[in-house]
Scaffold this motif. Structure first.
Motif, short mmCIF file in Angstrom:
data_model
loop_
_atom_site.label_atom_id
_atom_site.label_comp_id
_atom_site.label_asym_id
_atom_site.label_seq_id
_atom_site.Cartn_x
_atom_site.Cartn_y
_atom_site.Cartn_z
N LEU A 125 96.22 -34.70 -28.83
CA LEU A 125 95.19 -35.71 -29.05
C LEU A 125 95.56 -36.56 -30.26
CD1 LEU A 125 91.96 -33.53 -28.60
CD2 LEU A 125 92.96 -35.08 -26.92
N PRO A 126 95.06 -37.78 -30.35
CA PRO A 126 95.27 -38.57 -31.58
C PRO A 126 94.63 -37.87 -32.77
CG PRO A 126 94.49 -39.96 -29.77
CD PRO A 126 94.37 -38.55 -29.29
N ARG A 128 93.75 -38.84 -35.70
CA ARG A 128 92.62 -39.52 -36.35
C ARG A 128 91.31 -39.22 -35.63
NH1 ARG A 128 90.30 -44.61 -35.53
NH2 ARG A 128 91.84 -44.98 -33.89
N LEU A 129 91.32 -39.30 -34.31
CA LEU A 129 90.10 -39.03 -33.55
C LEU A 129 89.74 -37.55 -33.58
CD1 LEU A 129 90.75 -41.31 -30.43
CD2 LEU A 129 89.54 -41.86 -32.55
N TYR A 130 90.76 -36.69 -33.52
CA TYR A 130 90.53 -35.25 -33.54
C TYR A 130 89.92 -34.81 -34.87
CZ TYR A 130 91.68 -30.27 -33.00
OH TYR A 130 91.62 -28.90 -32.91
N LEU A 131 90.44 -35.33 -35.97
CA LEU A 131 89.93 -34.99 -37.29
C LEU A 131 88.53 -35.57 -37.49
CD1 LEU A 131 90.43 -33.65 -40.01
CD2 LEU A 131 91.63 -35.70 -40.75
N THR A 132 88.30 -36.78 -37.01
CA THR A 132 86.98 -37.39 -37.13
C THR A 132 85.93 -36.55 -36.39
OG1 THR A 132 87.92 -39.61 -37.29
CG2 THR A 132 85.62 -39.44 -36.63
N PHE A 133 86.26 -36.12 -35.18
CA PHE A 133 85.33 -35.27 -34.42
C PHE A 133 85.03 -33.98 -35.18
CE2 PHE A 133 85.01 -31.58 -31.58
CZ PHE A 133 83.82 -31.88 -30.91
N GLY A 134 86.06 -33.34 -35.73
CA GLY A 134 85.85 -32.09 -36.46
C GLY A 134 84.98 -32.27 -37.69
N GLY A 173 90.69 -29.39 -39.49
CA GLY A 173 91.06 -30.05 -40.74
C GLY A 173 92.48 -29.83 -41.19
N TRP A 174 92.84 -28.56 -41.39
CA TRP A 174 94.11 -28.27 -42.05
C TRP A 174 95.34 -28.72 -41.26
CZ3 TRP A 174 95.42 -27.83 -46.74
CH2 TRP A 174 96.66 -27.28 -47.11
N PRO A 175 95.47 -28.40 -39.97
CA PRO A 175 96.65 -28.90 -39.25
C PRO A 175 96.74 -30.42 -39.24
CG PRO A 175 95.53 -27.19 -37.97
CD PRO A 175 94.62 -27.56 -39.09
N SER A 176 95.61 -31.09 -39.18
CA SER A 176 95.62 -32.55 -39.11
C SER A 176 96.10 -33.19 -40.41
CB SER A 176 94.21 -33.05 -38.76
OG SER A 176 93.78 -32.55 -37.52
N VAL A 177 95.54 -32.75 -41.54
CA VAL A 177 95.91 -33.39 -42.81
C VAL A 177 97.34 -33.03 -43.20
CG1 VAL A 177 93.54 -33.59 -43.63
CG2 VAL A 177 94.82 -31.51 -44.13
N VAL A 178 97.78 -31.80 -42.91
CA VAL A 178 99.16 -31.43 -43.23
C VAL A 178 100.14 -32.22 -42.36
CG1 VAL A 178 100.85 -29.55 -43.16
CG2 VAL A 178 98.58 -29.15 -44.09
N THR A 179 99.78 -32.46 -41.10
CA THR A 179 100.63 -33.26 -40.23
C THR A 179 100.75 -34.67 -40.77
OG1 THR A 179 100.02 -31.96 -38.28
CG2 THR A 179 100.91 -34.16 -37.90
N CYS A 238 87.54 -41.43 -42.31
CA CYS A 238 88.77 -41.04 -41.62
C CYS A 238 89.01 -41.89 -40.38
CB CYS A 238 88.69 -39.56 -41.24
SG CYS A 238 89.99 -38.97 -40.14
N PHE A 239 87.97 -42.11 -39.59
CA PHE A 239 88.09 -42.92 -38.37
C PHE A 239 88.52 -44.36 -38.69
CE2 PHE A 239 86.15 -45.88 -35.34
CZ PHE A 239 86.74 -45.45 -34.17
N LEU A 240 88.06 -44.88 -39.82
CA LEU A 240 88.32 -46.28 -40.15
C LEU A 240 89.67 -46.51 -40.80
CD1 LEU A 240 84.80 -47.30 -41.57
CD2 LEU A 240 85.76 -47.83 -39.31
N PHE A 241 90.21 -45.52 -41.52
CA PHE A 241 91.35 -45.81 -42.38
C PHE A 241 92.56 -44.89 -42.21
CE2 PHE A 241 87.64 -47.39 -44.74
CZ PHE A 241 88.04 -48.71 -44.94
N LEU A 242 92.44 -43.73 -41.56
CA LEU A 242 93.57 -42.81 -41.52
C LEU A 242 94.69 -43.32 -40.63
CD1 LEU A 242 94.66 -40.05 -42.44
CD2 LEU A 242 93.69 -39.08 -40.35
#
Length: 535
Positions: A125-126, A128-134, A173-179, A238-242
């Motif tokens: 999944l994208p 940005r969208l995955y992290l925003t949902f979480g 959170g963690w896998p997304s930001v580390v990626t 996150c949705f607007l800027f990541l």
């Protein structure tokens, strides 16, 4: 002409890519700070869910003992009355420790299980969208816990359900930001960058403590609602800027450099085999040079425009499987090492204030303030581990040395902490650095290195899964450590420290093969600067 201010000169010295790197660094730092900020209130509110009723109980005991004397008894101070008035149901019973522990372990176990699935889902999944949902759903469940106070909910099942659901969604959170941070920063100074970046854990814990502590006595529901709103707001940011990857920016600048914006108007002409295609029509309204006239056609002649289309090549790597990630050299060793390293770290997180209270004979507030020095040492240890591993090019060796020094330091802390405040402060800083240094390095720089390992042949999509496997395994230790400490502390604190030292030695043993490999490779051929900067 006036001289350019030095601040402006500094700003213009950075190129576009450096500004985007800085934006990604700061944004992901704030995003994961909000994750830890929303996890902290439960530890602050525990004292309010079950208040200290010792003084009332003592009065009740005195009243009951004096019932046979001439003094009248105090029926209002009966044990039943104190149980009902002192605490928040259902945490007003004598087994309140087990009930509060059930909430802790429900969150930690759900987090550990969900982490293995989170990385695999996140790769498909994208981000940005995955992290925003979480973040939005985590804000929802954090607020739900606080609404239990607003709507006077006293069901244990409700609070456990909220903790389990929050633990699952927080794994995004963690896998997304580390990626994201791994995509933007190469291996050259990855240890230093991620050592600084990983301080978001301590910053989030401090902010969460301050926010939750402000409302805990007057309205503990707000101690959850405010952090929940903060992480939900950061989800919108996150949705607007990541920006997940530097390559995502190429489409923006490709549109600005599109040939259709500067070469002339377009028209539709019949193409090959009757297909309608877009063509450029050149008008002879300006005098062209001799060379240009040879290359460009005259009026009413259509030249096909070759559009730039980004397509997925057949050779483009797909998302890696769970077993494929385990086959990456070093993933299993570092994952199991983190299990024991995180066991030690989270045992200190949950039990250090109580131990300081018993060993140094301090009150709860002073013990809590003093325990933050362990986090301060952890920040310094994480940065030092990153700098040293960057300089030597040996992640496993750096972790192994710190683990080797941590075990005797833990024993020294158990002995020195009984001799006053000064030695306790010094040992807290040293223990924090040696315990959290390897933990920080493995969860950040090592995870990013393995997620971009050369065996993947450039498949950067494996980074999320690798990060989730490593941190998920570590989360198992995070759940086991406080549980074992609670069981062993009944027989004395020495047994707890023996358990912590054993965990450190086991973590060290799991890295011995990688350490031997690193030392052998450095003797055969030193690691070059090019190898360190390879992404």
């Amino acid at each position: 002409m006036a001289a350019i201010p030095p601040g402006i000169r500094l700003l213009v010295s950075f190129n576009r890519d450096q500004w985007y790197r800085a934006l990604t660094f700061i944004l992901t730092f704030l995003l994961y700070t909000s994750f830890h900020l929303s996890r902290k209130p439960i530890s602050i509110v525990k004292s309010e869910l079950h208040k200290n009723c010792s003084s009332i109980s003592e009065l009740a005991t005195i009243a009951s003992s004096s019932s046979g004397s001439q003094q009248p008894s105090l029926p209002s101070l009966s044990p039943l009355h104190t149980d009902m008035d002192c605490s928040w149901k259902p945490f007003d019973k004598r087994n309140y420790k087990q009930l509060l522990g059930a909430m802790d372990y429900s969150f930690l176990c759900a987090y550990a299980v969900g982490m293995y699935l989170s990385g695999i889902i996140g790769e498909r999944l994208p981000i940005r969208l995955y992290l925003t949902f979480g973040m939005l759903t985590s804000g929802l469940f954090t607020c739900l816990f606080g609404l239990g106070y607003v709507y006077n909910i006293h069901s244990l099942g409700f609070y456990v359900f909220v903790q389990v659901a929050n633990g699952l969604v927080q794994t995004t959170g963690w896998p997304s930001v580390v990626t994201c941070i791994g995509n933007w920063f190469g291996k050259g100074r990855r240890g230093l960058i991620m050592g600084l970046w990983n301080s978001h854990t301590s910053v989030g814990n401090i902010l969460g403590s301050l926010i939750a502590g402000y409302w805990v006595s007057s309205n503990w529901g707000m101690s959850f609602i405010v952090p929940g709103l903060i992480i939900a707001f950061m989800g919108i940011v996150c949705f607007l800027f990541l920006i997940e990857h530097p390559n995502d920016l190429k489409s923006i600048y490709a549109q600005k450099l599109s040939p259709t914006t500067s070469q002339g108007p377009t028209k539709n002409c019949n193409g090959v085999n009757g297909h309608t295609e877009v063509y450029l029509q050149y008008k002879d309204n300006k005098a062209q040079s001799y060379d240009t006239e040879l290359l460009l056609p005259r009026d009413n002649v259509c030249v096909p425009v070759q559009p730039v289309v980004v397509v997925k090549r057949e050779s483009e790597p797909s998302a890696i499987s769970f077993m494929g990630a385990l086959r990456i050299p070093g993933v299993i060793e570092f994952s199991l090492c983190l299990l024991f390293a995180k066991l030690v770290s989270y045992t200190f997180l949950f039990w250090l204030p109580l131990y300081i209270t018993k060993a140094a004979h301090l009150d709860a507030k002073k013990a809590g303030d003093l325990s933050t020095l362990f986090d301060v040492g952890g920040i310094v240890g994480g940065i030092l581990a990153g700098v040293i591993s960057d300089k030597l090019g040996k992640r496993a060796t750096t972790c192994a040395v710190m683990l080797l020094l941590a075990a005797p330091t833990l024993y020294g802390f158990s002995m020195i902490s009984e001799f006053g405040l000064g030695p306790t402060i010094g040992m807290l800083l040293v223990c924090g650095g040696l315990v959290n240094g390897p933990y920080s390095l493995i969860t950040t720089a090592v995870s990013a290195d393995l997620g971009t390992h050369k065996s993947l042949k450039g498949n950067a999509r494996a980074l999320s899964t690798v990060t989730a496997i490593i941190d998920g395994t570590g989360s198992v230790g995070a759940a086991l450590g406080p549980l074992l400490a609670g069981l062993l502390s009944a027989g004395g604190w020495d047994q707890v420290f023996y358990m912590l030292m054993t965990a450190d030695f086991l973590a060290l043993l799991l890295l011995l093969r990688l350490v031997t490999k690193e030392l052998a490779s450095s003797k055969s051929h030193p690691i070059s600067t090019v190898e360190l900067k390879e992404h």
